[in-house]
Design an enzyme around this catalytic site. Structure first.
Site, short mmCIF file in Angstrom:
data_model
loop_
_atom_site.label_atom_id
_atom_site.label_comp_id
_atom_site.label_asym_id
_atom_site.label_seq_id
_atom_site.Cartn_x
_atom_site.Cartn_y
_atom_site.Cartn_z
N CYS A 1 -10.46 29.25 26.46
CA CYS A 1 -10.10 28.41 25.60
C CYS A 1 -9.39 28.93 24.19
O CYS A 1 -10.09 29.74 23.64
CB CYS A 1 -11.53 27.54 25.17
SG CYS A 1 -10.93 25.97 24.12
N LEU A 2 -8.32 28.37 23.98
CA LEU A 2 -7.72 28.76 22.72
C LEU A 2 -8.57 28.48 21.47
O LEU A 2 -8.24 29.26 20.34
CB LEU A 2 -6.30 27.98 22.33
CG LEU A 2 -5.25 28.30 23.49
CD1 LEU A 2 -3.92 27.51 23.36
CD2 LEU A 2 -4.73 29.83 23.52
O1 GNR Z 1 -5.03 28.86 27.89
C1 GNR Z 1 -6.04 28.07 28.80
N1 GNR Z 1 -6.36 28.99 29.62
C2 GNR Z 1 -7.25 28.12 30.57
C3 GNR Z 1 -7.62 29.03 31.74
C4 GNR Z 1 -8.74 28.46 32.43
C5 GNR Z 1 -9.17 27.08 32.35
C6 GNR Z 1 -8.66 26.37 31.44
C7 GNR Z 1 -7.72 26.79 30.58
S1 GNR Z 1 -6.91 25.99 29.30
C8 GNR Z 1 -6.88 27.11 27.95
C9 GNR Z 1 -5.86 26.68 26.88
C10 GNR Z 1 -6.90 25.70 26.15
O2 GNR Z 1 -7.98 25.81 25.39
N2 GNR Z 1 -6.77 24.36 26.31
O3 GNR Z 1 -8.11 23.53 25.75
NI NI Z 2 -9.67 24.74 25.50
#
Ligand code: GNR
Ligand code: NI
Length: 181
Positions: free
Chosen positions: A93-94
């Site tokens: 998650c970012l």
């Molecule tokens: O970039 C992201 N990669 C990801 C990889 C596996 C499952 C979900 C994600 S979402 C994430 C970007 C993010 O935080 N979206 O809310």
């Molecule tokens: Ni996320």
């Protein structure tokens, strides 16, 4: 278009339920464009409005981000109307940089949403797209992928994450190092 700052856990905006978008107007389309640019810049395969500080039910997803073709999806007020099966995927998650853990999700979902013109559509998804749709809709409900881990695993991961955050904060704080001459 502009790249917006991504909100990091444990900011309280990430644990609040977002309100629906009432009307898909130009201000919403500007937010969508900024979110798309911010997602590709990060880079990530999805981004939810609360991650840029806007508590509204809106998300953008591109499961092929970083590859040549683009497969951009915009979901305003998304709702999962069908789900089936189980899939395990390693998620990140970012808003929680450096943390990657396996999470169980539905293997196939059907989502109903509005597009960037306010038109309703339905989409069936599997694999990474299905995972992302569920990860992003969770964000709109104030839920993080950490909430799907066992309590023990979450505790271990959070300890490591908080250690790393305080390290980052030290590096960012110019008053923390040697005083200037
Ligand atoms: O970039 C992201 N990669 C990801 C990889 C596996 C499952 C979900 C994600 S979402 C994430 C970007 C993010 O935080 N979206 O809310
Ligand atoms: Ni996320």
């Amino acid at each position: 278009m502009a790249i917006r700052d991504i909100v990091l856990f444990p900011d309280s905006i990430l644990t609040k339920k977002c309100r629906p978008v009432e009307e898909v107007d130009d201000s919403v389309r500007t937010l969508i464009d900024d979110m798309v640019e911010t997602m590709y810049d990060a880079p990530g395969v999805g981004l939810a409005a609360p991650q840029v500080g806007i508590p509204r039910r809106l998300t953008v997803i591109d499961p092929t981000a970083g590859e040549e073709e683009d497969n951009l999806y915009v979901f305003v007020n998304p709702e999962i109307i069908e789900r089936e099966g189980v899939i395990r995927w390693e998620e990140g998650c970012l808003s929680i940089p450096g943390v990657y853990e396996h999470v169980e999700r539905s293997a196939r979902v059907v989502v109903r949403a509005l597009d960037r013109n306010g038109e309703p559509f339905e989409l069936e998804a599997t694999e990474l797209l299905a995972v992302c749709i569920q990860h992003e809709i969770d964000h709109l409900d104030g839920v993080l992928f950490l909430d799907h881990l066992s309590r023990l695993k979450r505790r271990i991961v959070l300890k490591k994450y908080k250690k790393q955050l305080s390290k980052m904060a030290q590096q960012d704080d110019p008053n923390d190092g040697e005083p200037p001459d």
